[in-house]
Scaffold this motif. Structure first.
Motif, PDB file in Angstrom:
ATOM      1  N   ARG A   1       1.349  -0.654  22.263  1.00 37.47           N
ATOM      2  CA  ARG A   1       2.767  -0.572  21.846  1.00 37.47           C
ATOM      3  C   ARG A   1       2.829  -0.056  20.404  1.00 37.47           C
ATOM      4  O   ARG A   1       3.384  -0.700  19.516  1.00 37.47           O
ATOM      5  CB  ARG A   1       3.457  -1.923  22.000  1.00 37.47           C
ATOM      6  N   PHE A   2       2.255   1.123  20.232  1.00 34.94           N
ATOM      7  CA  PHE A   2       2.084   1.691  18.897  1.00 34.94           C
ATOM      8  C   PHE A   2       3.407   1.859  18.168  1.00 34.94           C
ATOM      9  O   PHE A   2       3.502   1.597  16.965  1.00 34.94           O
ATOM     10  CB  PHE A   2       1.363   3.037  19.012  1.00 34.94           C
ATOM     11  N   ALA A   3       4.440   2.312  18.876  1.00 35.55           N
ATOM     12  CA  ALA A   3       5.727   2.545  18.220  1.00 35.55           C
ATOM     13  C   ALA A   3       6.272   1.249  17.615  1.00 35.55           C
ATOM     14  O   ALA A   3       6.771   1.229  16.486  1.00 35.55           O
ATOM     15  CB  ALA A   3       6.728   3.135  19.213  1.00 35.55           C
ATOM     16  N   LYS A   4       6.147   0.145  18.360  1.00 37.01           N
ATOM     17  CA  LYS A   4       6.631  -1.142  17.849  1.00 37.01           C
ATOM     18  C   LYS A   4       5.847  -1.557  16.614  1.00 37.01           C
ATOM     19  O   LYS A   4       6.410  -2.047  15.631  1.00 37.01           O
ATOM     20  CB  LYS A   4       6.512  -2.205  18.940  1.00 37.01           C
ATOM     21  N   PHE A   5       4.525  -1.328  16.650  1.00 37.25           N
ATOM     22  CA  PHE A   5       3.715  -1.653  15.486  1.00 37.25           C
ATOM     23  C   PHE A   5       4.161  -0.848  14.267  1.00 37.25           C
ATOM     24  O   PHE A   5       4.276  -1.377  13.154  1.00 37.25           O
ATOM     25  CB  PHE A   5       2.242  -1.368  15.770  1.00 37.25           C
ATOM     26  N   ALA A   6       4.391   0.467  14.463  1.00 33.95           N
ATOM     27  CA  ALA A   6       4.760   1.321  13.330  1.00 33.95           C
ATOM     28  C   ALA A   6       6.061   0.859  12.691  1.00 33.95           C
ATOM     29  O   ALA A   6       6.192   0.832  11.455  1.00 33.95           O
ATOM     30  CB  ALA A   6       4.887   2.773  13.801  1.00 33.95           C
ATOM     31  N   TYR A   7       7.041   0.473  13.516  1.00 32.18           N
ATOM     32  CA  TYR A   7       8.303  -0.020  12.963  1.00 32.18           C
ATOM     33  C   TYR A   7       8.077  -1.299  12.162  1.00 32.18           C
ATOM     34  O   TYR A   7       8.618  -1.461  11.055  1.00 32.18           O
ATOM     35  CB  TYR A   7       9.303  -0.288  14.097  1.00 32.18           C
TER      36      TYR A   7
ATOM     37  N   ALA B   1       0.846  -1.191   0.000  1.00 32.95           N
ATOM     38  CA  ALA B   1       0.000   0.000   0.000  1.00 32.95           C
ATOM     39  C   ALA B   1       0.886   1.247   0.000  1.00 32.95           C
ATOM     40  O   ALA B   1       1.770   1.383   0.851  1.00 32.95           O
ATOM     41  CB  ALA B   1      -0.920   0.003   1.214  1.00 32.95           C
ATOM     42  N   PRO B   2       0.688   2.161  -0.944  1.00 38.09           N
ATOM     43  CA  PRO B   2       1.595   3.300  -1.069  1.00 38.09           C
ATOM     44  C   PRO B   2       1.403   4.385  -0.017  1.00 38.09           C
ATOM     45  O   PRO B   2       2.279   5.226   0.165  1.00 38.09           O
ATOM     46  CB  PRO B   2       1.285   3.846  -2.456  1.00 38.09           C
ATOM     47  N   CYS B   3       0.263   4.372   0.699  1.00 38.12           N
ATOM     48  CA  CYS B   3       0.003   5.405   1.705  1.00 38.12           C
ATOM     49  C   CYS B   3       0.109   4.806   3.101  1.00 38.12           C
ATOM     50  O   CYS B   3      -0.540   3.804   3.416  1.00 38.12           O
ATOM     51  CB  CYS B   3      -1.391   6.011   1.502  1.00 38.12           C
ATOM     52  N   VAL B   4       0.939   5.429   3.936  1.00 43.39           N
ATOM     53  CA  VAL B   4       1.110   4.998   5.322  1.00 43.39           C
ATOM     54  C   VAL B   4       0.639   6.138   6.217  1.00 43.39           C
ATOM     55  O   VAL B   4       1.253   7.201   6.267  1.00 43.39           O
ATOM     56  CB  VAL B   4       2.573   4.641   5.626  1.00 43.39           C
ATOM     57  N   ASP B   5      -0.453   5.904   6.929  1.00 46.42           N
ATOM     58  CA  ASP B   5      -1.046   6.936   7.795  1.00 46.42           C
ATOM     59  C   ASP B   5      -0.915   6.497   9.248  1.00 46.42           C
ATOM     60  O   ASP B   5      -1.585   5.560   9.685  1.00 46.42           O
ATOM     61  CB  ASP B   5      -2.514   7.148   7.424  1.00 46.42           C
ATOM     62  N   LEU B   6      -0.053   7.176   9.999  1.00 51.49           N
ATOM     63  CA  LEU B   6       0.226   6.823  11.389  1.00 51.49           C
ATOM     64  C   LEU B   6      -0.396   7.813  12.375  1.00 51.49           C
ATOM     65  O   LEU B   6      -0.011   7.845  13.539  1.00 51.49           O
ATOM     66  CB  LEU B   6       1.741   6.759  11.619  1.00 51.49           C
TER      67      LEU B   6
END
Length: 523
Positions: free
Chosen positions: A85-91, A66-71
């Motif tokens: 543990r949002f930061a771990k998920f984002a990584y 998916a070309p769009c990453v919305d955090l």
């Protein structure tokens, strides 16, 4: 989380297969091409995109490209609950993507600040969605490495400090759109944007702190600067810039140079934030409230326009209608109270707006060359309050606006002798559409000064191409009549003059007196 799949999935019919059931039960969504599914995913948060992997075998790996990453965990003033543990998920979300799949668009918020402190190592135990400024920088670096074309960084509602890109270099040959809110742009960052982002076309800065000397980019096409603190002399030079929007800079106005390609520009200035001695009691004085409502999923094109109202509506009428009303209307007694309009010689209290500025020319910082830099524009808005210094100062060497078709002006151009307005009209030979917005300010001598100036000579101008003059004002303001006289005396037919009247609740009982004043002027 990303590698979780259900133990057993039901059979899914393809769009053209009816053997497993009737057409109504067919999974037509899964039959769509990846490009369409990716577009649908662009409206979802990253964790919502990740959850699609359990829908069916067809969806198992669609998220990974998916070309769009919305955090963003906040949007439009509402909290969008992320996984623990949002930061771990984002990584993991960024690292487990397909290696060849670019990150076209990255949208994220700055690090949440707790008690005004930006934690770096130990997250608060009761904040499962905590992430640090180092995390933000790392995600930006990952997106740049993945050839990101659009990066949008918005302030977190709990963040009380500026994002600073302390560990992220904005260096990319792919980046085209950069939208920043409440960020600190050091001289290093501004130099990177100027010289090391050769594809950058759109730069949108809102409530940022600019601590550099120059923004110079040959690739830039659109520049927006909204309520930014310009902490030192800043030169903006962009020979291919097409669109410029500069609204209420703090401390000093930028210096504009080398803008020969400009077509559309809006400049809105307020001297009260630009004079010598102006200091914020708090460096982040204009970070009082986060404008979450304007946090669009798209880039600056979807922001609310900061342009004058140029469209006809129910509140717009021809000036001849006002003349007729003024002749018939009689003055009635108005009610008593603390908030009445200036035309009734009352105290209108805290609802006064468009107040006249009273600053010396040599006390206002920046803004040099602003008119000359915009002389090639076809659509120009110059908005400021009465008595504004920078635009009046630059008007002394007014250039010829040979391409100008549409001009929008604020109260600053309506002086006793109409000099700013007349000067601009004299230097705009091809003007077709003129919009003027009038506001009240607390100056009891202005009306008498304008009456005394109505017979001044040397006020002629020739706008042979002028098709419409539209004046937006409070109901039946006397300056409307003076303006109409100015235009008709210079050959503009009264049928081309329109007035858009806007009411303010505290003026409702004062309108008859405004009408009476217009009548007593014998206009």
């Amino acid at each position: 989380m990303l590698d979780e799949t259900p133990a057993k999935k039901p059979k899914v019919c393809s769009a053209g297969d009816t053997s497993g059931g009737d057409a109504a039960s067919a999974d037509r969504l899964s039959a769509l091409p990846d490009e369409v599914l990716h577009h649908v995913m662009s409206f979802l948060r990253a964790w919502e995109v990740a959850r699609t992997c359990v829908l069916s075998r067809r969806w198992r790996h669609v998220w990974a490209s998916a070309p769009c990453v919305d955090l963003r965990v906040w949007r439009l003033g509402r909290h969008c609950a992320p996984p623990d543990r949002f930061a771990k998920f984002a990584y993991r979300f960024l690292l487990q993507r397909e290696a060849s799949a670019p990150v076209d668009t990255l949208r994220l918020l700055s690090s949440p600040g707790y008690g005004g402190h930006r934690y770096r190592q130990s997250p608060p135990s009761d904040e499962p969605e905590y992430y640090s400024s180092d995390d933000v920088d790392a995600w930006i670096r990952a997106a740049i490495k993945r050839r990101a074309r659009v990066i949008q960084l918005t302030a977190h509602p709990k963040d009380e400090t500026y994002s600073g890109f302390w560990h992220a270099n904005i260096v990319s040959c792919h980046l085209k759109v950069l939208v920043l809110s409440e960020s600190l742009l050091s001289d290093r960052t501004l130099r990177q944007l100027s010289s090391r982002c050769p594809s950058l076309e759109v730069l949108d800065l809102k409530k940022c702190s600019l601590k550099g000397s120059e923004i110079s980019s040959a690739s830039l096409r659109s520049l927006t600067i909204v309520e930014c603190s310009v902490m030192q002399d800043l030169t903006i030079a962009s020979p291919n810039l097409l669109s410029l929007r500069c609204f209420k800079p703090y401390h000093r106005a930028p210096l504009f140079q080398n803008m020969g390609s400009i077509t559309t520009a809006t400049i809105m200035l307020d001297d009260s934030f630009l004079h010598v001695g102006y200091e914020n009691d708090n460096e982040f004085i204009h970070k009082t409230a986060h404008d979450e409502g304007s946090d669009s999923d798209c880039s600056v094109e979807n922001d609310p326009p900061y342009s004058s109202d140029s469209c006809s509506d129910a509140s717009t009428c021809e000036f001849v209608e006002i003349l007729t009303d003024s002749e018939d209307e009689q003055c009635d007694d108005h009610g008593q109270g603390p908030d009445h309009c200036k035309h009734c010689k009352c105290n209108h209290g805290p609802y006064c707006y468009g107040r006249r500025n009273r600053f010396d020319v040599d006390k206002i910082l920046g803004g040099h060359n602003v008119l000359h830099s915009l002389s090639n524009a076809t659509n120009l808005e110059l908005l400021a309050g009465a008595g504004e210094v920078i635009l009046n100062r630059e008007l002394k060497t007014c250039p010829v606006f040979g391409n100008l078709k549409t001009l929008s002006l604020g109260e600053w151009c309506i002086t006793a002798d109409f000099y700013p307005l007349i000067s601009l009209l004299q230097h705009s030979p091809n003007l077709e559409r003129l919009f003027i917005e009038l506001k009240l300010y607390d100056d009891d001598d202005t009306e008498e000064e304008m009456e005394d100036s109505t017979k001044l000579v040397g006020r002629s101008f020739a706008c042979t191409h002028l098709k419409i003059v539209k004046i937006k004002c409070l109901e039946y303001e006397y300056k409307v009549h003076l303006l109409a006289d100015l235009f008709t005396d210079n050959g503009v037919p009264v049928e081309k003059i329109f007035v858009r009247r806007q009411s303010i609740w505290w003026m409702d009982s004062c309108i008859p007196n405004i009408l009476h004043q217009a009548t007593t002027l014998n206009l």
